[in-house]
Design a protein around this motif. Structure first.
Motif: not given
Length: 507
Positions: A12-35
């Motif tokens: 199910p689609p996540a709310g704004r808070g869920g999308r923001f938390r997902a974005l923060v988690r992605e920013a901490r992942s090593w592939p994204t940091i490398l990118m």
């Protein structure tokens, strides 16, 4: 079938808070940091290097606006690239970050648009217009580079995203129920967030680069009040040569016109009189008969400002000291006469070329003449500064360059027709030579006026002129040893012209 259905079930689609938390988690992942590191360390410098300069036409000059290729330094100067001057750093404009402005121009073109900046009535308007054009050109370049930054960010996100998809497929290749579509469905949100982060971070960093470039440029320009302040100065004036010299009222510096090649040699030659072929009826010698006091002849054939007047000149086995260096040792001078210019712009080469071809107004020789004129303009300015700094503060007289032929020359005249193997001079060629000589004289006059120096315009009877006053020609013709140089009569007329400009000397 049950496993496949479970893997492909839509969340199910996540709310704004869920999308923001997902974005923060992605920013901490090593592939994204490398990118992100790839975008900042490679994407922005690559964009700066590949974005084409903006071509402008400012005050009649061709100017390209862009940025210099980034290096590993954290701070560096802006740069001016000019033909004949290669790459010139502008130390006043220090910029933090990789975005450092660069202007490319040259050679300087002399035209009506360029003259506007020298006219007091139009200087302010022309300067403001030039600044606006430069600002607009750099803004256009910056916006074009912004598109490149977005493109490289998306490319980096796509590259790292593909690597993640391939990594998942490699880990789960043993499972027969996992397809590329399944993996893409699982990773599409991740790749979307990666792309958003890549573009956002790149644009923020690019904005910071632009702000730093603007701040550094404006801070540097606030401390600039002249061109020398902007680009720095490396001028070195010639050091005095020889012992102090007394007993002369004036001196003549310059080229073969002032040395009067082809005349009788001086009696009792001294110094470099022989090496420089100075004549007993030179401009200096004739002036000495018209003005109280002795006049020293320092002129030498083939002299240019750089090699002859401000620097030493090689004459056979003899190295003649710089004329300005000798001039500095002359005490209590009342006046100095300057005859320079034609050698600096290759006048003899141009005349020979016009004699030998059907037309000599081609773009190649036009560009070469403009290049030499630009170089002469710089050298001449340094010479005038040297003369203005002479301790005795003598009166300086700049002699302009005379034409060889009148504008209405008869092409059948032997001197215009030339040797039998030559094409000869037509009216169009003579007009071209006259126009270019006018350009040279315009520079000579403008420089003299800037320093308050006097100007002497030689009043000579030119070759192929109808009728004479019975005294003989003023210029040597093609059958004489030194064509286009003054005769004894011509040297006398030059001296009379200069003497009138020098005027009475103070006791």
């Amino acid at each position: 079938m049950v496993v496949t259905t479970a893997r492909t079930r839509t969340r199910p689609p996540a709310g704004r808070g869920g999308r923001f938390r997902a974005l923060v988690r992605e920013a901490r992942s090593w592939p994204t940091i490398l990118m992100i590191g790839l975008c900042l360390l490679a994407g922005i410098p690559l964009t700066i290097a590949l974005t084409p300069d903006q071509e402008l036409r400012i005050l009649g000059q061709h100017i390209s606006v862009g940025a210099r290729t980034p290096d590993l330094s954290l701070e560096g100067p802006a740069r001016l690239v000019q033909i004949g001057n290669t790459e010139l750093d502008i130390p006043r404009l220090q910029v933090v970050g990789p975005l450092r402005p660069q202007l490319e121009m040259g050679p300087v073109q002399r035209n009506d648009d360029a003259a506007r900046v020298l006219n007091p009535d139009t200087t302010a308007e022309a300067t403001a217009q030039a600044v606006d054009q430069l600002r607009t050109g750099f803004v256009n370049w910056y916006l074009l580079a912004t598109l490149g930054v977005v493109g490289t960010a998306l490319a980096a996100a796509a590259l790292v995203g593909c690597a993640r998809v391939l990594g998942i497929l490699r880990r789960e290749k043993a499972s027969e129920h996992v397809t590329v579509a399944d993996v893409w469905h699982r990773c599409s949100g991740t790749i979307g967030r990666m792309s958003l982060l890549a573009v956002t971070v790149s644009l923020v960093a690019w904005g910071v680069c632009g702000a730093l470039a603007y701040t550094g440029t404006m801070r540097g320009l606030a401390q600039v009040s002249s061109l020398s302040d902007l680009v720095g100065s490396a001028r070195v004036t010639p050091a005095p040569v020889g012992p102090p010299v007394f007993g002369y009222a004036g001196a003549v510096i310059g080229d073969s016109r002032a040395a009067r090649v082809g005349g009788p040699p001086v009696a009792g030659p001294e110094g470099d009189d022989v090496a420089c072929e100075r004549s007993a009826d030179s401009l200096a010698a004739e002036l000495g008969t018209m003005i109280p006091g002795r006049v020293r002849n320092l002129a030498c054939p083939s002299a240019t400002v750089a090699q002859g007047l401000r620097g030493p000149q090689q004459r056979g086995n003899v190295q003649v000291p710089a004329q300005v260096a000798l001039l500095k040792q002359m005490q209590d001078l009342k006046f100095v006469v300057v005859a320079v210019g034609p050698n600096d712009v290759g006048w003899s080469d141009l005349i020979k070329y016009c004699y030998g071809v059907e037309t000599c107004d081609d773009n190649l020789t036009r560009g070469e003449f403009d290049y030499r004129m630009a170089a002469f303009d710089r050298d001449y300015a340094a010479l005038l500064e040297d003369l203005a700094a002479l301790p005795s503060k003598p009166r300086v007289v700049v002699m302009t360059s005379y034409d060889a032929f009148p504008r209405d020359t008869d092409p059948a005249c032997p001197d215009a027709r030339g040797p039998s193997y030559a094409v000869g001079l037509t009216q169009d060629k003579i007009d071209l030579l006259t126009d270019r000589n006018d350009q040279l004289n315009a520079v000579l006059r403008a420089g003299a006026e800037k320093y308050g120096f006097a100007v002497a315009d030689p009043g000579l009877t030119l070759l192929c002129s109808p009728g004479t006053d019975g005294l003989g020609p003023d210029l040597q013709g093609l059958t004489d040893p030194f064509a286009f140089h003054p005769t004894a009569v011509g040297s006398l007329r030059l001296a009379a012209t200069v003497a009138r400009v020098v005027g009475p000397l103070d006791d």
